[in-house]
Design a protein around this motif. Structure first.
Motif, PDB file in Angstrom:
ATOM      1  N   LEU A 126       0.818  -1.203   0.000  1.00  0.00           N
ATOM      2  CA  LEU A 126       0.000   0.000   0.000  1.00  0.00           C
ATOM      3  C   LEU A 126       0.855   1.257   0.000  1.00  0.00           C
ATOM      4  CD1 LEU A 126      -2.691  -1.136   2.570  1.00  0.00           C
ATOM      5  CD2 LEU A 126      -3.050  -0.755   0.131  1.00  0.00           C
ATOM      6  N   ASP A 127       1.998   1.199   0.683  1.00  0.00           N
ATOM      7  CA  ASP A 127       2.884   2.366   0.717  1.00  0.00           C
ATOM      8  C   ASP A 127       3.353   2.764  -0.672  1.00  0.00           C
ATOM      9  OD1 ASP A 127       2.704   2.740   3.404  1.00  0.00           O
ATOM     10  OD2 ASP A 127       4.547   1.677   3.914  1.00  0.00           O
ATOM     11  N   GLY A 128       3.357   1.805  -1.595  1.00  0.00           N
ATOM     12  CA  GLY A 128       3.782   2.120  -2.952  1.00  0.00           C
ATOM     13  C   GLY A 128       2.879   3.108  -3.650  1.00  0.00           C
ATOM     14  N   ILE A 129       1.625   3.224  -3.186  1.00  0.00           N
ATOM     15  CA  ILE A 129       0.711   4.181  -3.799  1.00  0.00           C
ATOM     16  C   ILE A 129       1.232   5.601  -3.623  1.00  0.00           C
ATOM     17  CG2 ILE A 129      -1.623   5.134  -3.706  1.00  0.00           C
ATOM     18  CD1 ILE A 129      -2.617   2.396  -2.878  1.00  0.00           C
ATOM     19  N   LYS A 130       1.836   5.878  -2.471  1.00  0.00           N
ATOM     20  CA  LYS A 130       2.317   7.229  -2.207  1.00  0.00           C
ATOM     21  C   LYS A 130       3.388   7.638  -3.200  1.00  0.00           C
ATOM     22  CE  LYS A 130       3.934  10.250   1.502  1.00  0.00           C
ATOM     23  NZ  LYS A 130       4.267  10.345   2.941  1.00  0.00           N
ATOM     24  N   SER A 131       4.310   6.733  -3.515  1.00  0.00           N
ATOM     25  CA  SER A 131       5.355   7.079  -4.482  1.00  0.00           C
ATOM     26  C   SER A 131       4.754   7.287  -5.866  1.00  0.00           C
ATOM     27  CB  SER A 131       6.428   5.983  -4.530  1.00  0.00           C
ATOM     28  OG  SER A 131       5.892   4.765  -5.024  1.00  0.00           O
ATOM     29  N   CYS A 132       3.679   6.558  -6.171  1.00  0.00           N
ATOM     30  CA  CYS A 132       3.023   6.742  -7.462  1.00  0.00           C
ATOM     31  C   CYS A 132       2.425   8.129  -7.581  1.00  0.00           C
ATOM     32  CB  CYS A 132       1.927   5.687  -7.641  1.00  0.00           C
ATOM     33  SG  CYS A 132       2.522   3.996  -7.821  1.00  0.00           S
ATOM     34  N   THR A 133       1.719   8.571  -6.539  1.00  0.00           N
ATOM     35  CA  THR A 133       1.088   9.882  -6.618  1.00  0.00           C
ATOM     36  C   THR A 133       2.132  10.994  -6.672  1.00  0.00           C
ATOM     37  OG1 THR A 133       0.872   9.948  -4.196  1.00  0.00           O
ATOM     38  CG2 THR A 133      -0.998   9.112  -5.448  1.00  0.00           C
ATOM     39  N   ARG A 134       3.275  10.796  -6.026  1.00  0.00           N
ATOM     40  CA  ARG A 134       4.325  11.799  -6.104  1.00  0.00           C
ATOM     41  C   ARG A 134       4.880  11.899  -7.518  1.00  0.00           C
ATOM     42  NH1 ARG A 134       7.775   9.980  -2.426  1.00  0.00           N
ATOM     43  NH2 ARG A 134       6.771  11.111  -0.740  1.00  0.00           N
ATOM     44  N   GLN A 135       4.965  10.765  -8.222  1.00  0.00           N
ATOM     45  CA  GLN A 135       5.503  10.774  -9.580  1.00  0.00           C
ATOM     46  C   GLN A 135       4.639  11.593 -10.533  1.00  0.00           C
ATOM     47  OE1 GLN A 135       6.659   6.874 -11.162  1.00  0.00           O
ATOM     48  NE2 GLN A 135       6.921   6.166  -9.057  1.00  0.00           N
ATOM     49  N   VAL A 136       3.324  11.592 -10.329  1.00  0.00           N
ATOM     50  CA  VAL A 136       2.465  12.317 -11.265  1.00  0.00           C
ATOM     51  C   VAL A 136       2.226  13.764 -10.857  1.00  0.00           C
ATOM     52  CG1 VAL A 136       1.327  10.265 -12.146  1.00  0.00           C
ATOM     53  CG2 VAL A 136       0.354  11.453 -10.182  1.00  0.00           C
ATOM     54  N   THR A 137       2.733  14.192  -9.695  1.00  0.00           N
ATOM     55  CA  THR A 137       2.697  15.616  -9.368  1.00  0.00           C
ATOM     56  C   THR A 137       4.048  16.279  -9.592  1.00  0.00           C
ATOM     57  OG1 THR A 137       3.077  15.098  -7.027  1.00  0.00           O
ATOM     58  CG2 THR A 137       0.817  15.428  -7.719  1.00  0.00           C
ATOM     59  N   GLY A 138       5.130  15.505  -9.557  1.00  0.00           N
ATOM     60  CA  GLY A 138       6.408  15.993 -10.033  1.00  0.00           C
ATOM     61  C   GLY A 138       7.304  16.716  -9.045  1.00  0.00           C
ATOM     62  N   VAL A 139       6.876  16.919  -7.800  1.00  0.00           N
ATOM     63  CA  VAL A 139       7.714  17.636  -6.845  1.00  0.00           C
ATOM     64  C   VAL A 139       7.277  17.274  -5.440  1.00  0.00           C
ATOM     65  CG1 VAL A 139       6.213  19.673  -6.753  1.00  0.00           C
ATOM     66  CG2 VAL A 139       8.635  19.920  -6.244  1.00  0.00           C
ATOM     67  N   ASP A 140       8.241  17.198  -4.516  1.00  0.00           N
ATOM     68  CA  ASP A 140       7.863  16.935  -3.135  1.00  0.00           C
ATOM     69  C   ASP A 140       7.920  18.223  -2.328  1.00  0.00           C
ATOM     70  OD1 ASP A 140      10.541  17.398  -2.337  1.00  0.00           O
ATOM     71  OD2 ASP A 140      11.056  15.286  -2.549  1.00  0.00           O
ATOM     72  N   ALA A 141       7.408  18.158  -1.099  1.00  0.00           N
ATOM     73  CA  ALA A 141       7.258  19.364  -0.286  1.00  0.00           C
ATOM     74  C   ALA A 141       8.596  20.006   0.029  1.00  0.00           C
ATOM     75  CB  ALA A 141       6.502  19.025   1.003  1.00  0.00           C
ATOM     76  N   THR A 142       9.576  19.194   0.394  1.00  0.00           N
ATOM     77  CA  THR A 142      10.876  19.741   0.787  1.00  0.00           C
ATOM     78  C   THR A 142      11.515  20.525  -0.356  1.00  0.00           C
ATOM     79  OG1 THR A 142      11.217  17.924   2.352  1.00  0.00           O
ATOM     80  CG2 THR A 142      13.161  19.166   1.662  1.00  0.00           C
ATOM     81  N   ALA A 143      11.477  19.940  -1.555  1.00  0.00           N
ATOM     82  CA  ALA A 143      12.092  20.607  -2.710  1.00  0.00           C
ATOM     83  C   ALA A 143      11.364  21.901  -3.056  1.00  0.00           C
ATOM     84  CB  ALA A 143      12.100  19.658  -3.904  1.00  0.00           C
ATOM     85  N   LEU A 144      10.047  21.869  -3.045  1.00  0.00           N
ATOM     86  CA  LEU A 144       9.297  23.077  -3.394  1.00  0.00           C
ATOM     87  C   LEU A 144       9.489  24.172  -2.350  1.00  0.00           C
ATOM     88  CD1 LEU A 144       7.277  24.483  -5.282  1.00  0.00           C
ATOM     89  CD2 LEU A 144       5.445  23.572  -3.844  1.00  0.00           C
ATOM     90  N   ASN A 145       9.440  23.812  -1.080  1.00  0.00           N
ATOM     91  CA  ASN A 145       9.582  24.808  -0.018  1.00  0.00           C
ATOM     92  C   ASN A 145      10.954  25.474  -0.044  1.00  0.00           C
ATOM     93  OD1 ASN A 145       7.037  24.047   0.782  1.00  0.00           O
ATOM     94  ND2 ASN A 145       7.716  22.819   2.513  1.00  0.00           N
ATOM     95  N   ALA A 146      11.976  24.719  -0.478  1.00  0.00           N
ATOM     96  CA  ALA A 146      13.350  25.228  -0.455  1.00  0.00           C
ATOM     97  C   ALA A 146      13.730  25.990  -1.720  1.00  0.00           C
ATOM     98  CB  ALA A 146      14.327  24.064  -0.245  1.00  0.00           C
ATOM     99  N   ARG A 147      12.988  25.799  -2.800  1.00  0.00           N
ATOM    100  CA  ARG A 147      13.366  26.418  -4.069  1.00  0.00           C
ATOM    101  C   ARG A 147      13.245  27.936  -4.004  1.00  0.00           C
ATOM    102  NH1 ARG A 147      10.573  28.445  -7.823  1.00  0.00           N
ATOM    103  NH2 ARG A 147       8.575  27.362  -7.531  1.00  0.00           N
ATOM    104  N   SER A 148      14.183  28.621  -4.631  1.00  0.00           N
ATOM    105  CA  SER A 148      14.133  30.068  -4.689  1.00  0.00           C
ATOM    106  C   SER A 148      12.984  30.523  -5.574  1.00  0.00           C
ATOM    107  CB  SER A 148      15.452  30.640  -5.201  1.00  0.00           C
ATOM    108  OG  SER A 148      15.742  30.137  -6.498  1.00  0.00           O
ATOM    109  N   SER A 149      12.564  31.777  -5.397  1.00  0.00           N
ATOM    110  CA  SER A 149      11.404  32.291  -6.099  1.00  0.00           C
ATOM    111  C   SER A 149      11.719  32.625  -7.556  1.00  0.00           C
ATOM    112  CB  SER A 149      10.910  33.561  -5.393  1.00  0.00           C
ATOM    113  OG  SER A 149       9.885  34.179  -6.136  1.00  0.00           O
ATOM    114  N   TRP A 150      10.712  32.492  -8.401  1.00  0.00           N
ATOM    115  CA  TRP A 150      10.824  32.930  -9.796  1.00  0.00           C
ATOM    116  C   TRP A 150      10.279  34.339  -9.994  1.00  0.00           C
ATOM    117  CZ3 TRP A 150       8.666  27.522 -10.971  1.00  0.00           C
ATOM    118  CH2 TRP A 150       9.706  26.616 -11.155  1.00  0.00           C
ATOM    119  N   SER A 151       9.952  35.027  -8.925  1.00  0.00           N
ATOM    120  CA  SER A 151       9.529  36.417  -9.054  1.00  0.00           C
ATOM    121  C   SER A 151      10.731  37.275  -9.440  1.00  0.00           C
ATOM    122  CB  SER A 151       8.933  36.927  -7.743  1.00  0.00           C
ATOM    123  OG  SER A 151       7.705  36.279  -7.470  1.00  0.00           O
TER     124      SER A 151
END
Length: 436
Positions: free
Chosen positions: A408-433
């Protein structure tokens, strides 16, 4: 510092006033590129479409464009994603948006409401003259404008019924899966590709289910599944707008013809056509049959996409959103990726000359969306969910009696693959403004 300094910024024409095109116009304006024209094929922009989801990566970009308050006023902050058996049993549940650690929410919203927000912002910030409707682009050509600046590269966008083309320094094709810009760039590509799955969609007013902030995927057998989620908060009567989709592998011989435009996908269909696929389904938290029967309008659509392209650019012409990378809706990610495209392109154009900016934009976005397209085509996590159906066709009380926890835990990795980014990476990325 803008590469244009005190020089006049490039003249930019955007074809398509959908989510991608309007976000691009706002992003360019925010980056100090004000010579922008949006050309839309429809004579009048009217409220159309159904519900969509905006992933946190897209909500971050709309927030940085100053649209957070307006968006929060019409959208639902999705808190959970749940998978249920067709008899209601819970297979998997996971947090979404802020509950999953993102600094921004995931939103479920009616497409028409989001487009209204973007359209109002474009008119207020760029002026009403920045949008031309009833302008269906048929082709483009490139070269030096007669009598123009020596060496200046010009694109001419030819619009049906207009005696002379729009001339610009950059043409951005945000004109959807049947993009005329893409067709000019790749004239031998052919129509979109169908996978044999039909989708019935509608929006129905009804009572919220579960906590009123959950998206559910129900069924998940070998042929049929349904998706439902609220796209508005409850009103004074306690009712909200519920978006729903039923998907079925129909095998009725229509898939390829419909993908090629041989069928009328804009026609309304009766509820009985959809309900026939859900015979015997039941749930104690969601009256799916009643929601479908009560829909004011139901549309049937093919599940289609296109193969990835080797390049999105042709001289001073570039593709964006569905024109560049149409995706199956299985990851609730198409509109979100168009918004991210818009922000990256504007950022690069603000920091580099046009040719360098297009090269950087393509290098950043094409490989990522190509990977997302492949993940969406795998229709994950449907294989895991079909296994549940095979092992427990009559339902279950505890999913862990059907599948082990690690499966069942494998479902989580599947949903992450189709959204393309995890929370840590997005929160840490610099702004495009862009500071202007």
């Amino acid at each position: 510092m803008s590469p244009y300094g005190r020089k006049k910024s490039p003249r930019i024409v955007i074809t398509g006033a959908g989510i991608g095109g309007l976000t691009t116009a706002l992003s360019l304006h925010a980056a100090g590129l004000d010579d922008v024209l949006v050309v839309e094929a429809c004579p009048s922009l009217r409220a159309v479409g159904a519900g969509i989801n905006l992933q946190p990566a897209a909500v971050r970009e709309l927030t940085e464009l100053g649209l957070a308050e307006a968006l929060d006023g019409v959208a639902v902050a999705t808190a959970r994603l749940e998978y249920h058996h067709r008899y209601g049993g819970l297979i998997w549940s996971e947090p979404r948006g802020r509950a999953a650690g993102y600094n921004w929410p995931q939103y479920s919203v009616h497409r028409a409401h989001l487009q209204d927000i973007l359209l109002s912002a474009v008119r207020n910030r760029l002026g009403p003259e920045a949008l031309v409707t009833g302008g269906r682009l048929v082709r483009y050509e490139q070269g030096r404008e007669p009598g123009g600046e020596p060496g200046r590269h010009t694109v001419r966008a030819h619009v049906a019924g207009r005696p002379s083309p729009f001339s610009c320094d950059l043409l951005i094709g945000a004109d959807g899966i049947n993009s005329a810009v893409r067709a000019t760039m790749y004239p031998d590509e052919g129509p979109p590709l169908g996978n044999g799955i039909s989708m019935w969609r509608g929006v129905t007013e009804g009572p919220p289910f579960l906590d009123g902030r959950t998206m559910v995927i129900v069924g998940c057998n070998a042929r049929v599944k349904a998706v439902a989620y609220p796209v508005s908060r409850p009103d004074g009567s306690g009712r909200c707008l519920l978006n729903w989709v039923v998907e079925s592998r129909t095998d009725d011989g229509l898939g390829e013809e419909d993908a090629r435009g041989g069928a009328d996908w804009d026609r309304a269909v009766p509820p009985e056509e959809v309900l026939a696929h859900l015979e015997g389904w039941s749930s104690d938290f969601l009256d799916l049959h009643g929601i479908i029967a009560g829909a004011p309008r139901i549309g049937r659509y093919p599940m289609i996409d296109r193969d990835p392209l080797p390049s999105w650019t042709d001289g001073r012409v570039v593709l964006l959103g569905d024109a560049a990378h149409p995706l199956y809706p299985t990851g609730s990610n198409g509109a979100s990726q168009a918004i991210v495209d818009a922000r990256v392109l504007a950022y690069e154009l603000a920091h580099h000359d046009v040719d360098e900016a297009l090269s950087r934009y393509e290098a950043a976005r094409l490989p990522q969306t190509t990977g997302l397209l492949a993940a969406h085509r795998r229709l994950e996590p449907d294989p895991v969910l079909r296994q549940v159906e095979a092992l427990a066709p009559n339902g279950f009380l505890d999913i862990r009696q059907v599948l082990p926890e690690e499966r069942l835990d494998g479902i989580k990795s599947c949903t992450r693959q189709v959204t393309g980014v995890d929370a840590t990476a997005l929160n840490a990325r610099s702004s495009w403004s862009v500071a202007v």
